[in-house]
Design a protein around this motif. Structure first.
Motif, PDB file in Angstrom:
ATOM      1  N   ARG A  90      -1.683 -12.684   0.579  1.00 15.89           N
ATOM      2  CA  ARG A  90      -1.031 -12.129   1.785  1.00 15.89           C
ATOM      3  C   ARG A  90       0.420 -11.775   0.993  1.00 15.89           C
ATOM      4  N   ALA A  91       1.042 -10.495   1.252  1.00 11.77           N
ATOM      5  CA  ALA A  91       2.339  -9.737   1.263  1.00 11.77           C
ATOM      6  C   ALA A  91       3.331 -10.735   1.425  1.00 11.77           C
ATOM      7  N   LYS A  92       4.407 -10.133   0.176  1.00 12.19           N
ATOM      8  CA  LYS A  92       5.805 -11.113   0.487  1.00 12.19           C
ATOM      9  C   LYS A  92       6.643  -9.953   1.457  1.00 12.19           C
ATOM     10  N   ASP A  93       7.262 -10.915   1.545  1.00 15.46           N
ATOM     11  CA  ASP A  93       8.001 -10.124   2.628  1.00 15.46           C
ATOM     12  C   ASP A  93       9.422  -9.150   2.023  1.00 15.46           C
ATOM     13  N   GLY A  94       9.283  -7.911   2.602  1.00 15.27           N
ATOM     14  CA  GLY A  94       9.415  -6.720   1.161  1.00 15.27           C
ATOM     15  C   GLY A  94       8.947  -6.359   0.686  1.00 15.27           C
ATOM     16  N   GLU A  95       7.644  -6.623   0.278  1.00 12.98           N
ATOM     17  CA  GLU A  95       6.860  -6.049  -0.749  1.00 12.98           C
ATOM     18  C   GLU A  95       6.541  -4.501  -0.234  1.00 12.98           C
ATOM     19  N   LYS A  96       5.925  -3.719  -1.586  1.00 16.74           N
ATOM     20  CA  LYS A  96       6.519  -2.708  -0.714  1.00 16.74           C
ATOM     21  C   LYS A  96       5.112  -1.947  -1.979  1.00 16.74           C
ATOM     22  N   ILE A  97       4.885  -0.965  -1.454  1.00 11.55           N
ATOM     23  CA  ILE A  97       3.149  -0.549  -1.706  1.00 11.55           C
ATOM     24  C   ILE A  97       3.076   1.607  -1.442  1.00 11.55           C
ATOM     25  N   THR A  98       2.099   1.784  -1.801  1.00 12.17           N
ATOM     26  CA  THR A  98       2.454   3.294  -1.453  1.00 12.17           C
ATOM     27  C   THR A  98       0.091   3.850  -1.174  1.00 12.17           C
ATOM     28  N   THR A  99       0.252   4.208  -0.012  1.00  9.21           N
ATOM     29  CA  THR A  99      -1.957   4.279   0.002  1.00  9.21           C
ATOM     30  C   THR A  99      -1.451   6.350  -1.064  1.00  9.21           C
ATOM     31  N   ILE A 100      -2.846   5.912  -0.883  1.00  6.65           N
ATOM     32  CA  ILE A 100      -3.109   7.153  -1.909  1.00  6.65           C
ATOM     33  C   ILE A 100      -3.317   8.276  -0.610  1.00  6.65           C
ATOM     34  N   ASP A 101      -2.772   8.331   0.532  1.00  6.81           N
ATOM     35  CA  ASP A 101      -2.523   8.570   1.393  1.00  6.81           C
ATOM     36  C   ASP A 101      -0.771   9.679   0.927  1.00  6.81           C
ATOM     37  N   GLU A 102      -0.541   9.001  -0.413  1.00  2.00           N
ATOM     38  CA  GLU A 102       0.930   8.834  -0.586  1.00  2.00           C
ATOM     39  C   GLU A 102       2.609   8.635   0.248  1.00  2.00           C
ATOM     40  N   ARG A 103       2.152   7.713   0.266  1.00  4.10           N
ATOM     41  CA  ARG A 103       3.413   7.310   1.676  1.00  4.10           C
ATOM     42  C   ARG A 103       3.253   6.334   0.949  1.00  4.10           C
ATOM     43  N   GLU A 104       4.493   5.418   1.123  1.00  2.00           N
ATOM     44  CA  GLU A 104       4.925   4.123   0.926  1.00  2.00           C
ATOM     45  C   GLU A 104       5.145   3.606   2.275  1.00  2.00           C
ATOM     46  N   HIS A 105       4.739   1.947   2.055  1.00  3.18           N
ATOM     47  CA  HIS A 105       5.038   1.003   3.113  1.00  3.18           C
ATOM     48  C   HIS A 105       5.484  -0.082   2.817  1.00  3.18           C
ATOM     49  N   THR A 106       6.355  -0.480   4.055  1.00  6.53           N
ATOM     50  CA  THR A 106       7.090  -2.224   3.744  1.00  6.53           C
ATOM     51  C   THR A 106       6.449  -2.880   4.721  1.00  6.53           C
ATOM     52  N   LEU A 107       6.077  -3.766   3.710  1.00  8.83           N
ATOM     53  CA  LEU A 107       4.969  -5.216   4.122  1.00  8.83           C
ATOM     54  C   LEU A 107       5.135  -6.613   4.040  1.00  8.83           C
ATOM     55  N   ASN A 108       4.600  -7.205   4.969  1.00 11.80           N
ATOM     56  CA  ASN A 108       5.372  -8.752   5.600  1.00 11.80           C
ATOM     57  C   ASN A 108       4.158  -9.984   5.314  1.00 11.80           C
ATOM     58  N   LYS A 109       4.491 -11.176   5.293  1.00 11.07           N
ATOM     59  CA  LYS A 109       3.914 -12.575   4.830  1.00 11.07           C
ATOM     60  C   LYS A 109       2.779 -12.494   5.663  1.00 11.07           C
ATOM     61  N   ASP A 110       2.290 -11.468   7.174  1.00 11.17           N
ATOM     62  CA  ASP A 110       1.242 -11.626   7.648  1.00 11.17           C
ATOM     63  C   ASP A 110       0.619  -9.801   7.156  1.00 11.17           C
ATOM     64  N   MET A 111       1.001  -9.525   6.388  1.00  6.38           N
ATOM     65  CA  MET A 111       0.178  -8.710   6.040  1.00  6.38           C
ATOM     66  C   MET A 111      -1.137  -9.333   4.685  1.00  6.38           C
ATOM     67  N   LEU A 112      -2.007  -9.494   4.928  1.00 11.01           N
ATOM     68  CA  LEU A 112      -3.603  -9.465   3.459  1.00 11.01           C
ATOM     69  C   LEU A 112      -3.191  -8.007   2.631  1.00 11.01           C
ATOM     70  N   VAL A 113      -2.963  -8.231   1.573  1.00  4.90           N
ATOM     71  CA  VAL A 113      -3.407  -7.297   0.489  1.00  4.90           C
ATOM     72  C   VAL A 113      -4.392  -7.778  -0.643  1.00  4.90           C
ATOM     73  N   ILE A 114      -5.100  -6.526  -1.340  1.00  4.57           N
ATOM     74  CA  ILE A 114      -5.672  -6.853  -2.532  1.00  4.57           C
ATOM     75  C   ILE A 114      -4.450  -6.684  -3.574  1.00  4.57           C
ATOM     76  N   ALA A 115      -4.802  -7.862  -4.330  1.00  7.94           N
ATOM     77  CA  ALA A 115      -3.035  -7.296  -6.000  1.00  7.94           C
ATOM     78  C   ALA A 115      -3.805  -7.853  -6.895  1.00  7.94           C
ATOM     79  N   ASP A 116      -3.247  -7.073  -8.680  1.00  7.14           N
ATOM     80  CA  ASP A 116      -3.350  -7.698  -9.367  1.00  7.14           C
ATOM     81  C   ASP A 116      -2.816  -8.821  -9.749  1.00  7.14           C
TER      82      ASP A 116
END
Length: 798
Positions: free
Chosen positions: A287-313
């Motif tokens: 799960r993402a951390k509240d406030g964690e950010k990611i820039t997707t391949i469409d060059e848009r930055e998104h703010t994530l929250n703990k209810d969202m699932l992410v693939i991370a290193d």
């Protein structure tokens, strides 16, 4: 889902026309929305081989080409500089058409005849993604082996048919070429040619370089991965680009195209990571951390929250699970090692994340429907098989497969008798098996095995539906309906509303229908007090817009909107009515709307009128006619003060102890907020209250046997005293001889005192059992006058 006819033929041989294919698939349950001929707009464009190129005698920048187009040689004038003798090019002949409706006709260019035009990729509706080797600014140079005169659509792969399917949410397996091919094979009784991927691995184990951990198996029941080394990033082969283009996907490069190709073929979304950009060679599904950010391949930055699932290193998210990859792990021109991901994510999680981030992708559209976790590994193997066959890289040994469940085939009883009873058919069990086996169902001793990709099959009724759609609805004979439950009719509530509607239309009112969700700003326009319960509305979480974000608590703004639109259209006189619902939230102890409970849905009836011939009294008269029709008696209109009505021009309507509603003229300030500049009259009533006020039974009264006596009385009373109170007081004095009372005059002026008015009634008196005497009539009149004097100070006018 868009399906290429050519691609379909790899799995099943269909020998019918595209139109027949579309009709048959629709009838068997896979609805075809549209059929597109890819090169349909391209007509009379062929391959031409340039025999000679000469300078135009009258123009330095033009050339004259003699071109072999198969059956003859034509002369074409062109301004292209990248053509020479021996080149094969697309030639739009005289009378041809190109994408966008462009027509090409013979003509003269600077005095030289030109019998066509040489085409670039842009003029053929294609891009560099479709033909990477093409000159974007020049004429398209074709493979020299292309035979002159050949239709250009065949050469460019545009001789394909694309079928656009509408896939229902319970059939995610049909969001794939294989799924639709299976359906087509079952529909047409053809063999389904399944393909099992075979991967040639190297000896180097993938687990030496990559590790995968799933921290939230509830959101990711399965995650599979494979590694590919020595990757060569280059354009995909022509056949793959053509299939992707036919399916509405833009070709990019071989690695990205393989993931898209497998997604279309297997219905399993995939993703490819650049291994160099994965920290410590780790993949963590969390799960993402509240406030964690990611820039997707469409060059848009998104703010994530703990209810969202992410693939991370090891430290950062590199993809939003099931939605879109991150730019920090994107495949680039210099990528040499790739990690292929094929996973299964929880449908609700992907749907909520996609909506929250405003990202709608082909991947999320499939995951939202709920995918088969057993399909993840075959799709991954197919991707790696394509890598090997295209020479795009070297597949490392082993699959990393993190799985939180144990698969076992679901079974349900196989009950042909019950199936026939549900369908009204007499299909034998062997025929049913013949229908169901091509769809992937298996059979045992009295049971039927459900394939993993058919999560929608839960009971015998679902099996009956499968049998019916492939047996053919047209082949099922009609049978009469049986049983009491099939007898139709209206319930008493619906009959009552129909009676209201019929009476309203008879009175000249036109019915209108408005949305149940309105602009919350309307409550301010109605000038409702801040504490009014009508301001406590239910907000829609995902509205179409701010103007439709509140569930209405009153029909008044909807009616005023209708009237405003009619006036703006120069309809200057009209009468409207609506039977609609309002939504009143249940209140919490602190008086606020309780959003955790469903609101009360109340049926309301509203009348609206304006223009010539419409005023308060005509609307009141219409209501009185309605009440008489509905058998509602003892209706009273009493002065009231209710916003948004005009003070002093508003009345509460009641019957006995029941409050039916309100009638009045709308306040001018409210009207101005709705761009209305003429008087408007509304009546807003509760349908439930109207039903409760209806007299339970009609009582028959025989024609009178004895004559009546008529007496007129004129009373002087306070100017603000409602006439209805005087009438009620007179009726209360009746001993059974008052038959009717009619108001026939109201006078104010010099003949009566200031702040007084004269009210005149005509009374009809009759006894049911004898001829009424004058002294009996006088006694009643005197009793009534005394009661009027004592109750309201009303005196007989002299």
């Amino acid at each position: 889902m868009v399906l290429s006819y050519k691609w379909l033929s790899e799995f099943v041989n269909i020998d019918v026309s595209p139109e027949e294919f579309a009709d048959s698939m629709t009838m068997s349950g896979s609805k075809v929305e549209a059929v597109h001929e890819l090169g349909g707009e391209i007509q009379n464009v062929v391959v031409g081989k340039i025999e000679s190129v000469a300078k135009h005698p009258n123009a330095d920048k033009l050339s004259v080409c003699m071109i072999d187009v198969g059956n003859n040689t034509v002369q074409v004038v062109t301004g292209a500089t990248n053509v020479k003798a021996g080149d094969s090019v697309p030639v739009a002949l005289d009378g041809s058409t190109l994408p966008g409706g462009v027509k090409i006709n013979a003509g003269k260019l600077r005095g030289i005849d030109s019998f066509g035009m040489l085409c670039s990729i842009n003029e053929l509706g294609l891009t560099k993604n479709n033909l990477p080797d093409a000159d974007e600014d020049g004429i398209l140079i074709l493979d020299g082996e292309a035979k002159p005169g050949t239709d250009i659509r065949t050469i460019l792969g545009l001789d394909d048919i694309a079928f656009e399917f509408e896939i229902t949410s319970n059939r995610p397996d049909c969001m794939s070429v294989i799924g639709l091919a299976r359906e087509a094979a079952a529909t047409f009784g053809k063999e389904f040619k399944a393909h099992t991927p075979e991967v040639r691995e190297s000896d180097e184990p993938a687990e030496n370089h990559l590790s995968v951990s799933v921290e939230d198996p509830d959101l990711c029941p399965r995650y599979t991965a494979r590694m590919v080394c020595d990757v060569k990033i280059e354009p995909s082969p022509k056949w793959m680009r053509e299939r992707l283009h036919a399916s509405g996907i833009r070709p990019i490069n071989n690695i990205v195209d393989i993931t898209n190709y497998v997604m279309l073929e297997y219905g399993q979304p995939m993703h490819a990571f650049d291994y160099r950009l994965l920290g410590a060679g780790r993949i963590v599904v969390r799960r993402a951390k509240d406030g964690e950010k990611i820039t997707t391949i469409d060059e848009r930055e998104h703010t994530l929250n703990k209810d969202m699932l992410v693939i991370a290193d090891e430290s950062l998210p590199v993809a939003v699970a099931g939605v879109m990859g991150g730019s920090n792990s994107e495949i680039g021109e210099d990528t040499n090692t790739v990690v292929f991901e094929s996973a299964c994510f929880k449908a609700a999680s992907v749907r909520n994340t996609s909506r929250a981030l405003g990202l709608r992708t082909d991947s999320s559209a499939r995951f939202e429907k709920g995918l088969d976790a057993e399909n993840a590994l075959p799709a991954l193997e197919r991707a790696c098989e394509l890598v090997e066959s295209l020479g795009a890289g070297r597949v490392l040994k082993g699959v990393i497969d993190v799985k939180s469940y144990t698969y076992s085939e679901r079974v349900i009883p196989f009950d042909p008798k019950r199936i026939n009873a549900l369908l009204g058919t007499d299909i034998d069990s062997e025929k049913m098996k013949e229908i169901l086996k091509p769809l992937g169902f298996s059979f045992g001793d009295g049971i039927i095995g459900i394939p993993s990709f058919r999560a929608d099959i839960e009971c015998t009724a679902d099996i009956a539906e499968e049998v019916a759609r492939l047996y053919g609805y047209n082949n099922i004979e009609s049978t009469p309906l049986r049983g009491e439950n099939t007898q139709g009719g209206y319930d008493k509530n619906r009959l009552f509303e129909k009676s209201i509607g019929a009476t309203s239309r008879a009175l000249g009112f036109s019915e209108c229908f408005t949305y149940s969700f309105i602009n919350p700003a309307f409550y301010d326009r109605l000038m409702l007090p801040e504490g009014s319960n009508l301001r406590k509305y239910i907000s829609i979480r995902n509205p179409l817009g701010d103007e439709t974000s509140a569930m209405r608590t009153t029909l008044i703004p909807s009616m005023l909107e209708v009237i405003s639109k009619n006036i703006s259209s120069r309809n200057m006189t009209a009468r409207f009515y609506e039977l609609g619902r309002v939504y009143l939230p249940k209140l919490s102890p602190d008086g606020e709307a309780d959003l955790n409970r469903l609101p009360d849905e109340n049926a309301m009836y509203i009348l609206g009128s304006y223009g010539k011939g419409n005023d308060f009294y005509t609307l009141k008269g219409a209501l009185e006619t309605l009440f008489k029709t509905l058998l509602i008696a003892d209706v009273e209109f009493e002065p009231a003060s209710h916003l948004p009505y005009h003070p002093g021009r508003c009345a509460k309507i009641s019957s006995g102890d029941l409050t039916l509603g309100v009638i009045g003229e709308i306040h001018p300030k409210v009207l101005s907020c709705f761009d209305i500049d003429i008087p408007v009259y509304l009546a807003d009533l509760s349908v439930e209250a109207l039903m409760n006020a209806v007299q339970p039974e009609l009582e028959y009264k025989p024609l009178p046997k004895f004559p009546a006596i008529t007496r007129d009385i004129a009373l002087v009373c306070d100017i603000n005293l409602p006439v209805s109170r005087l009438e009620k007081c007179i009726r209360s004095c009746s001993t059974g001889i008052l038959e009717d009372i009619v108001l026939f005059d109201v006078y104010t002026g010099g003949q009566v005192e200031k702040d007084k008015k004269s009210v005149a009634f005509s009374l009809t008196l009759r006894s049911p059992d004898h001829t009424l005497r004058d002294d009996e009539a006088d006694a009643f009149i005197n009793k009534a006058l005394l009661a009027l004097k004592d109750s309201y100070g009303a005196l007989l006018r002299e």
